[in-house]
Design a protein around this motif. Structure first.
Motif, PDB file in Angstrom:
ATOM      1  N   GLY A 149       0.811  -1.209   0.000  1.00  0.00           N
ATOM      2  CA  GLY A 149       0.000   0.000   0.000  1.00  0.00           C
ATOM      3  C   GLY A 149       0.846   1.261   0.000  1.00  0.00           C
ATOM      4  N   PHE A 150       0.372   2.287  -0.711  1.00  0.00           N
ATOM      5  CA  PHE A 150       1.114   3.546  -0.778  1.00  0.00           C
ATOM      6  C   PHE A 150       1.327   4.114   0.620  1.00  0.00           C
ATOM      7  CE2 PHE A 150       1.191   8.187  -0.848  1.00  0.00           C
ATOM      8  CZ  PHE A 150       2.267   8.414  -1.693  1.00  0.00           C
ATOM      9  N   ASP A 151       2.559   4.503   0.879  1.00  0.00           N
ATOM     10  CA  ASP A 151       2.939   5.132   2.141  1.00  0.00           C
ATOM     11  C   ASP A 151       3.786   6.357   1.795  1.00  0.00           C
ATOM     12  OD1 ASP A 151       3.995   5.937   4.550  1.00  0.00           O
ATOM     13  OD2 ASP A 151       4.607   3.947   5.194  1.00  0.00           O
ATOM     14  N   PRO A 152       3.324   7.566   2.126  1.00  0.00           N
ATOM     15  CA  PRO A 152       4.094   8.762   1.776  1.00  0.00           C
ATOM     16  C   PRO A 152       5.539   8.722   2.252  1.00  0.00           C
ATOM     17  CG  PRO A 152       1.921   9.382   2.578  1.00  0.00           C
ATOM     18  CD  PRO A 152       2.062   7.896   2.809  1.00  0.00           C
ATOM     19  N   ALA A 153       5.798   8.051   3.375  1.00  0.00           N
ATOM     20  CA  ALA A 153       7.148   8.023   3.929  1.00  0.00           C
ATOM     21  C   ALA A 153       8.043   6.980   3.281  1.00  0.00           C
ATOM     22  CB  ALA A 153       7.087   7.773   5.435  1.00  0.00           C
TER      23      ALA A 153
END
Length: 271
Positions: free
Chosen positions: A94-98
């Motif tokens: 899943g996309f994780d900004p960090a």
């Protein structure tokens, strides 16, 4: 262009100042780092030149898009077998900004994304990262179904009367033109999806409907905009640089699309 001496943080900052980038500006940067030429300190030095030119009151924004986190059913470069689609949907982290790196955005965008103090919006397909005084405001909101619209970081740059800088690249990389698409009365829409990260660290696939982006005429649109004289041109290092006020660009593009897209479609329908 011949380069007898390396570029430096100081010479690049001076080039940016000459181009019209001022302290306190908000600037959305699209860049080909290679085009800048040899710089003492490489990527780090180029980012620092921008930060020096903008000062602590300025804000640097870059696209950190993740086109590999989209529905594999529509992939074309290259396509993947249909049997793979459910595997990709179910297993893409899943996309994780960090954590999630950008893709095809270039070394400079990745350097800004990972710079101390940088913040990033949480859209799983078309995130933006920002550094500086207004960084948090630029990336604060980024709804799934307004990816490049008024509630996105593009809209935030617009409200802040920011600038757009194309460094060694052309208008086909000018993401702000998409804001004009979102402003059309009835833009084409598409169902899309991505893997997103839950608070507990697990991933799940989500789908939503948004405007269907179309960059096919951005080169022609950009050329027509430049013909108005609203673009500042110069050199930053060895790169050709084009800088423009985003509001002026998007207002022009919004009207241009009404004539060249809607008008063209109506003509085709009656032919």
């Amino acid at each position: 262009m011949d380069q007898t001496m390396p570029h430096t943080v100081a010479t690049l900052a001076a080039d940016l100042d000459k181009l019209g980038l001022s302290r306190g500006d908000v600037v959305l940067l699209h860049a080909s780092l290679k085009s800048v030429g040899f710089t003492a300190g490489g990527t780090h030095a180029v980012v620092q030149a921008f930060l020096d030119a903008l000062g602590p009151e300025g804000t640097l924004v870059v696209p950190t898009h993740t086109p590999d986190n989209t529905d594999p059913a529509v992939w074309q470069h290259p396509p993947v077998p249909e049997a793979w689609w459910p595997v990709i949907r179910e297993n893409t982290p899943g996309f994780d900004p960090a954590r999630t790196p950008s893709r095809w955005m270039g070394l400079l965008a990745e350097a800004v994304r990972t710079w101390p103090g940088a913040v990033r919006s949480d859209h799983p397909q078309v995130s933006f990262a920002a550094l500086g005084a207004h960084a948090a405001a630029v990336v604060a909101a980024h709804p799934l179904d307004d990816a490049l619209g008024e509630r996105s970081p593009l809209g935030a740059v617009n409200r802040l009367d920011g600038k757009v800088l194309l460094l060694g690249c052309d208008h086909d990389s000018n993401t702000s033109l998409h804001l004009a698409e979102w402003r059309q009365q009835e833009p084409p829409r598409i169902r899309t999806g991505s893997s997103v990260r839950r608070p507990d660290g697990t991933s799940h696939w989500v789908t939503w409907t948004d405007v269907d982006p179309d960059e096919s005429d951005f080169g022609r649109l950009g050329a027509d905009f430049e013909a108005t004289g609203a673009v500042s041109r110069g050199r930053v290092g060895s790169a050709v640089a084009r800088m423009m006020r985003q509001r002026t660009l998007v207002d022009f593009a919004t009207e241009w699309m009404v004539t060249h897209r809607v008008g063209a479609n109506e003509s085709a329908a009656h032919s």
